[in-house]
Design a protein around this motif. Structure first.
Motif, PDB file in Angstrom:
ATOM      1  N   THR A 167       0.832  -1.195   0.000  1.00 17.08           N
ATOM      2  CA  THR A 167       0.000   0.000   0.000  1.00 17.08           C
ATOM      3  C   THR A 167       0.868   1.246   0.000  1.00 17.08           C
ATOM      4  N   GLU A 168       0.289   2.349  -0.407  1.00 21.35           N
ATOM      5  CA  GLU A 168       1.031   3.597  -0.473  1.00 21.35           C
ATOM      6  C   GLU A 168       1.475   4.033   0.917  1.00 21.35           C
ATOM      7  N   ARG A 169       2.659   4.590   0.995  1.00 20.65           N
ATOM      8  CA  ARG A 169       3.206   5.092   2.250  1.00 20.65           C
ATOM      9  C   ARG A 169       3.352   6.611   2.166  1.00 20.65           C
ATOM     10  N   SER A 170       3.164   7.253   3.278  1.00 23.06           N
ATOM     11  CA  SER A 170       3.259   8.707   3.296  1.00 23.06           C
ATOM     12  C   SER A 170       4.712   9.154   3.185  1.00 23.06           C
ATOM     13  N   ASP A 171       4.889  10.330   2.613  1.00 26.37           N
ATOM     14  CA  ASP A 171       6.196  10.997   2.574  1.00 26.37           C
ATOM     15  C   ASP A 171       7.248  10.287   1.726  1.00 26.37           C
ATOM     16  N   THR A 172       6.855   9.449   0.783  1.00 27.27           N
ATOM     17  CA  THR A 172       7.845   8.882  -0.124  1.00 27.27           C
ATOM     18  C   THR A 172       8.104   9.892  -1.238  1.00 27.27           C
ATOM     19  N   PRO A 173       9.350  10.059  -1.652  1.00 23.74           N
ATOM     20  CA  PRO A 173       9.655  11.047  -2.686  1.00 23.74           C
ATOM     21  C   PRO A 173       9.315  10.585  -4.090  1.00 23.74           C
ATOM     22  N   TYR A 174       8.974   9.314  -4.255  1.00 24.58           N
ATOM     23  CA  TYR A 174       8.629   8.759  -5.560  1.00 24.58           C
ATOM     24  C   TYR A 174       7.119   8.552  -5.659  1.00 24.58           C
ATOM     25  N   THR A 175       6.659   8.291  -6.867  1.00 20.47           N
ATOM     26  CA  THR A 175       5.256   7.945  -7.101  1.00 20.47           C
ATOM     27  C   THR A 175       5.082   6.440  -6.930  1.00 20.47           C
ATOM     28  N   PHE A 176       4.061   6.031  -6.189  1.00 22.03           N
ATOM     29  CA  PHE A 176       3.824   4.606  -5.967  1.00 22.03           C
ATOM     30  C   PHE A 176       2.567   4.158  -6.707  1.00 22.03           C
ATOM     31  N   ARG A 177       2.676   3.010  -7.368  1.00 18.39           N
ATOM     32  CA  ARG A 177       1.526   2.403  -8.026  1.00 18.39           C
ATOM     33  C   ARG A 177       1.324   0.996  -7.470  1.00 18.39           C
ATOM     34  N   HIS A 178       0.136   0.761  -6.968  1.00 16.01           N
ATOM     35  CA  HIS A 178      -0.204  -0.554  -6.409  1.00 16.01           C
ATOM     36  C   HIS A 178      -0.657  -1.501  -7.515  1.00 16.01           C
ATOM     37  N   LEU A 179      -0.049  -2.673  -7.563  1.00 17.50           N
ATOM     38  CA  LEU A 179      -0.480  -3.755  -8.443  1.00 17.50           C
ATOM     39  C   LEU A 179      -0.692  -4.988  -7.573  1.00 17.50           C
ATOM     40  N   PRO A 180      -1.861  -5.603  -7.579  1.00 18.72           N
ATOM     41  CA  PRO A 180      -2.149  -6.719  -6.679  1.00 18.72           C
ATOM     42  C   PRO A 180      -1.264  -7.938  -6.961  1.00 18.72           C
ATOM     43  N   ALA A 181      -0.988  -8.691  -5.918  1.00 11.15           N
ATOM     44  CA  ALA A 181      -0.283  -9.977  -6.028  1.00 11.15           C
ATOM     45  C   ALA A 181      -0.715 -10.843  -4.858  1.00 11.15           C
ATOM     46  N   ILE A 182      -0.670 -12.135  -5.051  1.00 11.02           N
ATOM     47  CA  ILE A 182      -0.940 -13.075  -3.962  1.00 11.02           C
ATOM     48  C   ILE A 182       0.332 -13.220  -3.144  1.00 11.02           C
ATOM     49  N   GLY A 183       0.247 -13.022  -1.841  1.00  7.46           N
ATOM     50  CA  GLY A 183       1.409 -13.053  -0.970  1.00  7.46           C
ATOM     51  C   GLY A 183       2.122 -14.395  -0.967  1.00  7.46           C
ATOM     52  N   ARG A 184       3.439 -14.355  -0.806  1.00  6.67           N
ATOM     53  CA  ARG A 184       4.249 -15.575  -0.857  1.00  6.67           C
ATOM     54  C   ARG A 184       3.879 -16.582   0.226  1.00  6.67           C
ATOM     55  N   GLU A 185       3.316 -16.108   1.341  1.00  4.75           N
ATOM     56  CA  GLU A 185       2.947 -17.039   2.411  1.00  4.75           C
ATOM     57  C   GLU A 185       1.921 -18.064   1.948  1.00  4.75           C
ATOM     58  N   LYS A 186       1.081 -17.668   0.991  1.00  4.23           N
ATOM     59  CA  LYS A 186       0.048 -18.576   0.473  1.00  4.23           C
ATOM     60  C   LYS A 186       0.638 -19.725  -0.327  1.00  4.23           C
ATOM     61  N   PHE A 187       1.887 -19.578  -0.743  1.00  4.26           N
ATOM     62  CA  PHE A 187       2.501 -20.562  -1.645  1.00  4.26           C
ATOM     63  C   PHE A 187       3.548 -21.445  -0.963  1.00  4.26           C
ATOM     64  N   GLU A 188       3.672 -21.362   0.339  1.00  2.00           N
ATOM     65  CA  GLU A 188       4.754 -22.073   1.021  1.00  2.00           C
ATOM     66  C   GLU A 188       4.678 -23.585   0.839  1.00  2.00           C
ATOM     67  N   LYS A 189       3.490 -24.128   0.650  1.00  2.00           N
ATOM     68  CA  LYS A 189       3.335 -25.573   0.495  1.00  2.00           C
ATOM     69  C   LYS A 189       3.111 -25.985  -0.956  1.00  2.00           C
ATOM     70  N   PHE A 190       3.260 -25.044  -1.865  1.00  2.00           N
ATOM     71  CA  PHE A 190       3.114 -25.374  -3.278  1.00  2.00           C
ATOM     72  C   PHE A 190       4.347 -26.133  -3.771  1.00  2.00           C
ATOM     73  N   PRO A 191       4.208 -26.931  -4.824  1.00  2.00           N
ATOM     74  CA  PRO A 191       5.355 -27.707  -5.317  1.00  2.00           C
ATOM     75  C   PRO A 191       6.433 -26.818  -5.916  1.00  2.00           C
ATOM     76  N   ALA A 192       7.666 -27.285  -5.856  1.00  3.63           N
ATOM     77  CA  ALA A 192       8.796 -26.593  -6.465  1.00  3.63           C
ATOM     78  C   ALA A 192       9.006 -27.139  -7.871  1.00  3.63           C
ATOM     79  N   LEU A 193       8.884 -26.261  -8.860  1.00  7.36           N
ATOM     80  CA  LEU A 193       8.994 -26.630 -10.264  1.00  7.36           C
ATOM     81  C   LEU A 193       9.904 -25.634 -10.961  1.00  7.36           C
ATOM     82  N   PRO A 194      10.476 -25.993 -12.109  1.00  8.07           N
ATOM     83  CA  PRO A 194      11.215 -24.982 -12.876  1.00  8.07           C
ATOM     84  C   PRO A 194      10.330 -23.779 -13.165  1.00  8.07           C
ATOM     85  N   GLY A 195      10.818 -22.598 -12.809  1.00 12.13           N
ATOM     86  CA  GLY A 195      10.019 -21.392 -12.956  1.00 12.13           C
ATOM     87  C   GLY A 195       9.177 -21.071 -11.739  1.00 12.13           C
TER      88      GLY A 195
END
Length: 378
Positions: free
Chosen positions: A42-70
């Protein structure tokens, strides 16, 4: 220059890669460049740059997913969900240069901007395998410029890509000794005032070897271990601590604002990773005046010199002896020399390299950066 920094973890996590690249982005924006940051937080106050939010599924949701190339770990799974949004947004083509350390998917999404003239820079915050490996998804890697965060990466890749050796940095206005703040943090966390505190700031993943560090601390008589970090091995760590470090182990989670005082609360700093891309924590501990116990390697000597407590961390007896020595010496690390790692200095090196990449003057074995001479000496 118009520069886009994109990484799924921006404004969502405060880990080494996110802290490093956002620090560079901030410095470039403060000194006149038009900087945009894309992340899933999420956007934070007082950052000198412009922030754009793009949704993503957090890595915690994938901890038990299989490990594959890529999809070798939870971070790459998260990266894929972020990069899909990044590619659809069309952001990459609006800038003179794009920057990421996310691979493979964020890197691939940003390469789309090259059709509109944007130059793409990849930073080896999480390793340099994409830049030199020809296995599996690594064959898909390309960039217009490669920022190497340590001398080994630079030596391995400088003839293959336009490359510059640029380390990470430190904010000396945040990190520094403060005994009173350290005592207050001990009290806040319920840490004993009369026992030595060893601090680890590491993710609970195999490469960070946190569990090996716990076994070494267990051989010290009364040292208390504090680990600031999270990850898939947190459960194993907690179970091991209950067995070998009863009443001498604390796993904590603090916001970035609390980390300087956590360092101040410790008596020594331990880092067990053998193959770091850089290790911001070395600078944070050094700036805080802590003795640093870590693997004796080209990287640690390049950053810290020979004034810290470096050893072969795979040899338990040697590690335990080094830890004991770091705690018994009573010496606090001096800050002399750390000024060359301040973020304004580091950001200026990024700007110089990005300018060369945009101008087309960066060539393999060409743009090296001022740290290259030190790398050759190491």
């Amino acid at each position: 220059m118009r520069i886009l920094f994109a990484l799924s973890g921006f404004h969502r996590y405060d880990r080494g890669a996110e802290v490093a690249l956002l620090s560079v982005a901030s410095e470039l924006a403060r000194t006149g460049d038009e900087v945009t940051v894309c992340g899933s937080g999420t956007e934070r106050s007082d950052t000198p740059y412009t922030f754009r939010h793009l949704p993503a599924i957090g890595r915690e949701k994938f901890e038990k997913f299989p490990a594959l190339p890529g999809f070798r770990n939870e971070t790459q799974w998260e990266d894929a969900t972020f990069a899909a949004r990044l590619a659809m947004s069309g952001e990459a083509g609006r800038y003179d240069a794009t920057v990421t350390c996310g691979f493979p998917y964020a890197n691939m999404a940003l390469r789309r901007g090259r059709k509109a003239g944007a130059k793409h820079i990849f930073v080896t915050q999480n390793g340099d395998w994409p830049a030199f490996s020809d296995k599996s998804e690594y064959r898909l890697f390309s960039c217009d410029g490669l920022v190497c965060t340590n001398p080994s990466y630079y030596a391995r890749n400088k003839k293959r890509w336009p490359a510059a050796l640029v380390p990470n940095g430190i904010d000396l206005t945040r990190f520094g000794p403060d005994a009173a703040a350290g005592r207050a943090m001990r009290e806040r966390l319920g840490l004993p005032a009369d026992k030595p505190i060893v601090l680890m700031v590491s993710a609970f993943i195999e490469t960070k070897r946190v569990l090996d560090g716990m076994r070494a601390i267990a051989e010290l008589d009364n040292a208390v271990l504090v680990v600031a970090g999270d990850g898939p091995l947190r459960g194993k760590g907690d179970a091991l601590a209950a067995e070998i470090l009863p009443d001498r182990y604390h796993r904590v989670s603090l916001p970035a604002t609390g980390m300087p005082d956590l360092y101040r609360a410790a008596d020594a700093f331990l880092h067990m990773s053998i193959n770091e891309s850089f290790g911001n924590v070395f600078l944070e501990a050094w700036a805080s005046g802590l003795p640093v116990v870590a693997e004796d390697s080209v990287l640690t000597r390049w950053i810290l010199g020979d004034k810290q407590y470096l050893c072969d961390t795979t040899k338990r007896d040697e590690l335990v002896a080094t830890l004991r020595n770091s705690l018994s010496s009573g010496a606090r690390a001096g800050k002399s020399g750390i000024e060359r790692f301040t973020w304004p200095v580091i950001a200026a090196q990024y700007r110089s390299f990005i300018e060369q990449v945009i101008a087309g003057s960066a060539r393999p074995d060409g743009a090296a950066g001022p740290f290259a001479n030190a790398a050759d000496a190491a």
